[in-house]
Design a protein around this motif. Structure first.
Motif, PDB file in Angstrom:
ATOM      1  N   ASP A   1       0.823  -1.215   0.000  1.00  0.00           N
ATOM      2  CA  ASP A   1       0.000   0.000   0.000  1.00  0.00           C
ATOM      3  C   ASP A   1       0.857   1.264   0.000  1.00  0.00           C
ATOM      4  OD1 ASP A   1      -2.231  -1.569   0.129  1.00  0.00           O
ATOM      5  OD2 ASP A   1      -2.512  -1.366   2.302  1.00  0.00           O
ATOM      6  N   GLU A   2       2.125   1.112   0.436  1.00  0.00           N
ATOM      7  CA  GLU A   2       2.979   2.299   0.566  1.00  0.00           C
ATOM      8  C   GLU A   2       3.648   2.694  -0.745  1.00  0.00           C
ATOM      9  OE1 GLU A   2       3.665  -0.777   1.188  1.00  0.00           O
ATOM     10  OE2 GLU A   2       5.743  -1.211   1.706  1.00  0.00           O
ATOM     11  N   LEU A   3       3.509   1.878  -1.786  1.00  0.00           N
ATOM     12  CA  LEU A   3       4.317   2.104  -2.993  1.00  0.00           C
ATOM     13  C   LEU A   3       3.724   3.193  -3.881  1.00  0.00           C
ATOM     14  CD1 LEU A   3       5.256  -1.556  -3.934  1.00  0.00           C
ATOM     15  CD2 LEU A   3       6.519   0.099  -2.540  1.00  0.00           C
ATOM     16  N   THR A   4       4.625   4.025  -4.383  1.00  0.00           N
ATOM     17  CA  THR A   4       4.238   5.123  -5.264  1.00  0.00           C
ATOM     18  C   THR A   4       4.934   4.907  -6.595  1.00  0.00           C
ATOM     19  OG1 THR A   4       4.105   6.573  -3.358  1.00  0.00           O
ATOM     20  CG2 THR A   4       4.309   7.645  -5.507  1.00  0.00           C
TER      21      THR A   4
ATOM     22  N   ARG B   1       4.538   7.273   2.283  1.00  0.00           N
ATOM     23  CA  ARG B   1       4.749   6.467   1.073  1.00  0.00           C
ATOM     24  C   ARG B   1       6.223   6.423   0.680  1.00  0.00           C
ATOM     25  NH1 ARG B   1       0.350   5.803  -2.181  1.00  0.00           N
ATOM     26  NH2 ARG B   1      -1.572   5.896  -1.004  1.00  0.00           N
ATOM     27  N   ILE B   2       6.572   5.453  -0.160  1.00  0.00           N
ATOM     28  CA  ILE B   2       7.928   5.383  -0.726  1.00  0.00           C
ATOM     29  C   ILE B   2       7.801   5.063  -2.210  1.00  0.00           C
ATOM     30  CG2 ILE B   2       9.082   4.608   1.399  1.00  0.00           C
ATOM     31  CD1 ILE B   2       9.064   1.752   0.108  1.00  0.00           C
ATOM     32  N   TYR B   3       8.863   5.334  -2.936  1.00  0.00           N
ATOM     33  CA  TYR B   3       8.856   4.976  -4.357  1.00  0.00           C
ATOM     34  C   TYR B   3       9.110   3.477  -4.517  1.00  0.00           C
ATOM     35  CZ  TYR B   3       8.803   9.866  -5.723  1.00  0.00           C
ATOM     36  OH  TYR B   3       8.438  11.167  -5.905  1.00  0.00           O
ATOM     37  N   ASP B   4       8.525   2.924  -5.557  1.00  0.00           N
ATOM     38  CA  ASP B   4       8.737   1.510  -5.886  1.00  0.00           C
ATOM     39  C   ASP B   4      10.074   1.388  -6.618  1.00  0.00           C
ATOM     40  OD1 ASP B   4       8.749  -1.036  -6.983  1.00  0.00           O
ATOM     41  OD2 ASP B   4       7.315  -0.503  -8.574  1.00  0.00           O
ATOM     42  N   SER B   5      11.112   1.000  -5.906  1.00  0.00           N
ATOM     43  CA  SER B   5      12.423   0.843  -6.561  1.00  0.00           C
ATOM     44  C   SER B   5      12.686  -0.612  -6.945  1.00  0.00           C
ATOM     45  CB  SER B   5      13.543   1.340  -5.640  1.00  0.00           C
ATOM     46  OG  SER B   5      13.623   0.521  -4.492  1.00  0.00           O
ATOM     47  N   ASN B   6      11.990  -1.537  -6.304  1.00  0.00           N
ATOM     48  CA  ASN B   6      12.288  -2.951  -6.592  1.00  0.00           C
ATOM     49  C   ASN B   6      11.981  -3.325  -8.041  1.00  0.00           C
ATOM     50  OD1 ASN B   6      13.156  -3.317  -4.034  1.00  0.00           O
ATOM     51  ND2 ASN B   6      11.360  -4.441  -3.297  1.00  0.00           N
ATOM     52  N   SER B   7      10.900  -2.745  -8.579  1.00  0.00           N
ATOM     53  CA  SER B   7      10.569  -3.080  -9.973  1.00  0.00           C
ATOM     54  C   SER B   7      11.706  -2.691 -10.898  1.00  0.00           C
ATOM     55  CB  SER B   7       9.320  -2.312 -10.432  1.00  0.00           C
ATOM     56  OG  SER B   7       8.253  -2.634  -9.611  1.00  0.00           O
TER      57      SER B   7
ATOM     58  N   THR C   1       7.240 -11.642  -7.468  1.00  0.00           N
ATOM     59  CA  THR C   1       6.576 -10.589  -6.712  1.00  0.00           C
ATOM     60  C   THR C   1       7.594  -9.988  -5.758  1.00  0.00           C
ATOM     61  OG1 THR C   1       5.884 -12.123  -4.985  1.00  0.00           O
ATOM     62  CG2 THR C   1       4.354 -11.781  -6.807  1.00  0.00           C
ATOM     63  N   SER C   2       7.300  -8.764  -5.305  1.00  0.00           N
ATOM     64  CA  SER C   2       8.162  -8.194  -4.260  1.00  0.00           C
ATOM     65  C   SER C   2       7.285  -7.746  -3.110  1.00  0.00           C
ATOM     66  CB  SER C   2       9.005  -7.061  -4.842  1.00  0.00           C
ATOM     67  OG  SER C   2       8.698  -5.831  -4.258  1.00  0.00           O
ATOM     68  N   GLY C   3       7.723  -8.065  -1.898  1.00  0.00           N
ATOM     69  CA  GLY C   3       6.986  -7.694  -0.688  1.00  0.00           C
ATOM     70  C   GLY C   3       5.963  -8.756  -0.307  1.00  0.00           C
ATOM     71  N   GLY C   4       5.474  -8.599   0.918  1.00  0.00           N
ATOM     72  CA  GLY C   4       4.348  -9.436   1.344  1.00  0.00           C
ATOM     73  C   GLY C   4       4.654 -10.899   1.579  1.00  0.00           C
ATOM     74  N   VAL C   5       5.914 -11.209   1.964  1.00  0.00           N
ATOM     75  CA  VAL C   5       6.218 -12.631   2.163  1.00  0.00           C
ATOM     76  C   VAL C   5       6.580 -12.997   3.598  1.00  0.00           C
ATOM     77  CG1 VAL C   5       6.901 -13.137  -0.206  1.00  0.00           C
ATOM     78  CG2 VAL C   5       8.613 -12.284   1.398  1.00  0.00           C
TER      79      VAL C   5
ATOM     80  N   LEU D   1       9.684 -12.521  -3.707  1.00  0.00           N
ATOM     81  CA  LEU D   1      10.904 -11.934  -3.141  1.00  0.00           C
ATOM     82  C   LEU D   1      10.522 -11.044  -1.972  1.00  0.00           C
ATOM     83  CD1 LEU D   1      12.345 -10.886  -6.586  1.00  0.00           C
ATOM     84  CD2 LEU D   1      13.467 -12.503  -5.051  1.00  0.00           C
ATOM     85  N   PRO D   2      11.419 -10.914  -0.985  1.00  0.00           N
ATOM     86  CA  PRO D   2      11.133  -9.995   0.114  1.00  0.00           C
ATOM     87  C   PRO D   2      11.061  -8.556  -0.405  1.00  0.00           C
ATOM     88  CG  PRO D   2      13.090 -11.344   0.546  1.00  0.00           C
ATOM     89  CD  PRO D   2      12.730 -11.558  -0.876  1.00  0.00           C
ATOM     90  N   GLY D   3      10.362  -7.694   0.329  1.00  0.00           N
ATOM     91  CA  GLY D   3      10.197  -6.309  -0.119  1.00  0.00           C
ATOM     92  C   GLY D   3      11.427  -5.448   0.108  1.00  0.00           C
ATOM     93  N   ASN D   4      12.170  -5.729   1.173  1.00  0.00           N
ATOM     94  CA  ASN D   4      13.334  -4.885   1.418  1.00  0.00           C
ATOM     95  C   ASN D   4      14.245  -4.912   0.200  1.00  0.00           C
ATOM     96  OD1 ASN D   4      13.376  -3.534   3.989  1.00  0.00           O
ATOM     97  ND2 ASN D   4      13.229  -5.582   4.899  1.00  0.00           N
ATOM     98  N   PRO D   5      14.638  -3.723  -0.279  1.00  0.00           N
ATOM     99  CA  PRO D   5      15.350  -3.661  -1.562  1.00  0.00           C
ATOM    100  C   PRO D   5      16.622  -4.510  -1.613  1.00  0.00           C
ATOM    101  CG  PRO D   5      14.644  -1.477  -0.909  1.00  0.00           C
ATOM    102  CD  PRO D   5      14.311  -2.379   0.242  1.00  0.00           C
ATOM    103  N   VAL D   6      17.417  -4.500  -0.551  1.00  0.00           N
ATOM    104  CA  VAL D   6      18.655  -5.291  -0.604  1.00  0.00           C
ATOM    105  C   VAL D   6      18.310  -6.780  -0.587  1.00  0.00           C
ATOM    106  CG1 VAL D   6      20.802  -5.853   0.574  1.00  0.00           C
ATOM    107  CG2 VAL D   6      19.993  -3.486   0.504  1.00  0.00           C
TER     108      VAL D   6
HETATM  109  P1  AMP Z   1       7.298  -6.272   3.009  1.00  0.00           P
HETATM  110  O1  AMP Z   1       8.113  -7.451   2.589  1.00  0.00           O
HETATM  111  O2  AMP Z   1       6.110  -6.070   2.149  1.00  0.00           O
HETATM  112  O3  AMP Z   1       6.990  -6.311   4.454  1.00  0.00           O
HETATM  113  O4  AMP Z   1       8.242  -5.035   2.799  1.00  0.00           O
HETATM  114  C1  AMP Z   1       9.449  -4.933   3.517  1.00  0.00           C
HETATM  115  C2  AMP Z   1      10.035  -3.545   3.322  1.00  0.00           C
HETATM  116  O5  AMP Z   1      10.361  -3.348   1.958  1.00  0.00           O
HETATM  117  C3  AMP Z   1       9.100  -2.417   3.699  1.00  0.00           C
HETATM  118  O6  AMP Z   1       9.840  -1.402   4.331  1.00  0.00           O
HETATM  119  C4  AMP Z   1       8.572  -1.951   2.356  1.00  0.00           C
HETATM  120  O7  AMP Z   1       8.141  -0.625   2.388  1.00  0.00           O
HETATM  121  C5  AMP Z   1       9.762  -2.159   1.453  1.00  0.00           C
HETATM  122  N1  AMP Z   1       9.350  -2.382   0.074  1.00  0.00           N
HETATM  123  C6  AMP Z   1       8.392  -3.261  -0.303  1.00  0.00           C
HETATM  124  N2  AMP Z   1       8.236  -3.236  -1.641  1.00  0.00           N
HETATM  125  C7  AMP Z   1       9.107  -2.315  -2.107  1.00  0.00           C
HETATM  126  C8  AMP Z   1       9.419  -1.830  -3.410  1.00  0.00           C
HETATM  127  N3  AMP Z   1       8.769  -2.296  -4.473  1.00  0.00           N
HETATM  128  N4  AMP Z   1      10.366  -0.902  -3.537  1.00  0.00           N
HETATM  129  C9  AMP Z   1      11.031  -0.437  -2.435  1.00  0.00           C
HETATM  130  N5  AMP Z   1      10.787  -0.856  -1.195  1.00  0.00           N
HETATM  131  C10 AMP Z   1       9.829  -1.781  -1.004  1.00  0.00           C
END
Ligand code: AMP
Ligand code: MG
Length: 385
Positions: A173-176, A186-192, A235-239, A283-288
């Motif tokens: 929900d935080e992705l812009t 909010r934060i920018y979506d850098s993972n994509s 996918t990124s995030g939500g795992v 994939l985990p959401g954290n960028p690294v």
């Molecule tokens: P989550 O795995 O969804 O709990 O996200 C873990 C962290 O990664 C949170 O701080 C998210 O805001 C960040 N994050 C999730 N998706 C992205 C994305 N696409 N780009 C940058 N940071 C993200």
């Protein structure tokens, strides 16, 4: 579903789900970076005929240097001379020109016409590779040099694996979206962006989907759509363990998860399974974390590690703490010195700090239950930019 598995086990499971690669024939000028789909045989010898590696004279090893008589000049591209030399006859010869019949040695122009004859200046037919020999093997990465070799042995194109189509679904929900103003929280979506670059580098075709909200309805709709369209969903995030970590909960509830959680840090909670028959990797959401998981688990599965990194041993300037029972991937910068490769951990190592992937250029492979003391050596993946 397996859980808390080692990196090696995760790689093994993924390898047991190979893709059905189609094969396409691609012109050599565009083949670099692709993966060979078949063995490539030499269609001609290299060199195709005995020729000179120097500018000089073609002579007979047994001749008398003072009685040599030059009877003509042979250039690269000339037809091979098939009238055999008499004992005193020699030819002026240029690099790449065919050796005339009867000559068995060459004299360098720098040594003068009466110089010492040497047989090793002759490049023999087929000495590099002979007709019918396997030149390149299935699964090889096509490099600029392998394209040149393929051309040398008579190929115009190469059979390569067709590009996988890979959907990237950022969730949260935080992705812009890029270019839109950043609202509070909010934060920018850098993972994509990172993932699409990595997927291209892997020789596959990324399909970036707009960020998906953390709602089951929108997530499932997007997954249903992508499962029809692509070879693999990333996918990124939500795992992980959050209440809105819907990739994890959706896959597990459907009984569609094959593994979840790998003993690595950063990047612990990846999930692998299938959605309507299409493989899905969360994939985990954290960028690294998302990048490290891509390097360790996705690269060997869909691509060729040589494109992405070299495995090296580095002497650490400072100590590094390991990650308990997990493989620890610290970001370090490697410099090459007279005494070998030296590593330094330059930055704050948080898994949210994407800058640490820019300021450093390698990932340590610190084994579980190990710390590295200053001056000790550690294995690392030196990333290729
Ligand atoms: P989550 O795995 O969804 O709990 O996200 C873990 C962290 O990664 C949170 O701080 C998210 O805001 C960040 N994050 C999730 N998706 C992205 C994305 N696409 N780009 C940058 N940071 C993200
Ligand atoms: Mg999230």
């Amino acid at each position: 579903m397996e859980t808390l598995i080692s990196v090696a086990r995760a790689q093994e499971i993924l390898a047991s789900y190979p893709f059905k690669w189609a094969t396409e024939e691609i012109g050599l000028e565009h083949a670099q970076g692709r993966i060979l789909a078949r063995d490539i045989l030499a269609l001609c010898n290299d060199p195709p005929f005995d020729n000179s590696s120097i500018d000089g004279w073609a002579v007979q090893l047994s001749d008398l240097p003072e009685s040599r008589i030059e009877i003509g000049t042979i250039f690269a591209g000339d037809q091979p001379i098939t009238k055999s030399l008499n004992p005193t006859e020699i030819y002026r010869i240029m690099t790449g020109a065919p050796i005339p019949l009867g000559a068995d040695a060459l004299v360098m122009v720098e040594d003068g016409i009466q110089g010492l004859p040497r047989q090793d200046y002759i490049r023999r037919k087929g000495e590099n590779i002979s007709l019918g020999e396997v030149a390149l093997s299935t699964g090889d990465l096509v490099t600029s040099s392998s394209c040149a070799l393929a051309a040398t042995i008579g190929h115009k194109s190469l059979p390569v694996r067709s590009k996988l189509r890979i959907a990237i679904i950022p969730t949260g929900d935080e992705l812009t979206e890029l270019g839109k103003p950043l609202e509070p929280g909010r934060i920018y979506d850098s993972n994509s962006i990172a993932l699409s670059a990595l997927i291209r580098k892997a020789g596959a075709e990324p399909i970036i989907i707009k960020p998906v909200l953390d709602s089951e309805e929108s997530l499932h709709k997007t997954l249903d759509y992508c499962a029809e369209e692509v070879d693999l969903i990333l996918t990124s995030g939500g795992v992980s363990m959050g209440e809105k970590d819907l990739i994890r909960s959706s896959l597990i509830e459907r009984n569609a998860a094959i593994f979840w959680k790998v003993l690595m840090r950063p990047g612990g909670p990846p999930i692998f399974g299938h959605w309507n028959g299409t493989p899905i990797f969360g994939l985990p959401g954290n960028p690294v974390s998302s990048q490290t998981v891509f390097h360790l688990l996705i690269v060997p599965w869909i691509s060729h590690p040589d494109i992405f990194h070299r495995r090296v041993i580095v002497k650490m300037e400072e100590g590094l703490r390991g990650a308990g029972n997990r493989l620890c991937l610290r970001r370090i910068q490697i410099t090459s010195s007279e005494s070998g490769l030296v590593g330094r951990a330059l930055t704050h190592q948080g898994s949210g700090n994407v800058r640490s992937m820019v300021l450093n250029d390698a990932l340590t492979l610190i084994p579980p239950n190990t710390n590295i003391e200053p001056g000790e050596h550690v294995n690392a993946l030196w990333l290729i930019a």
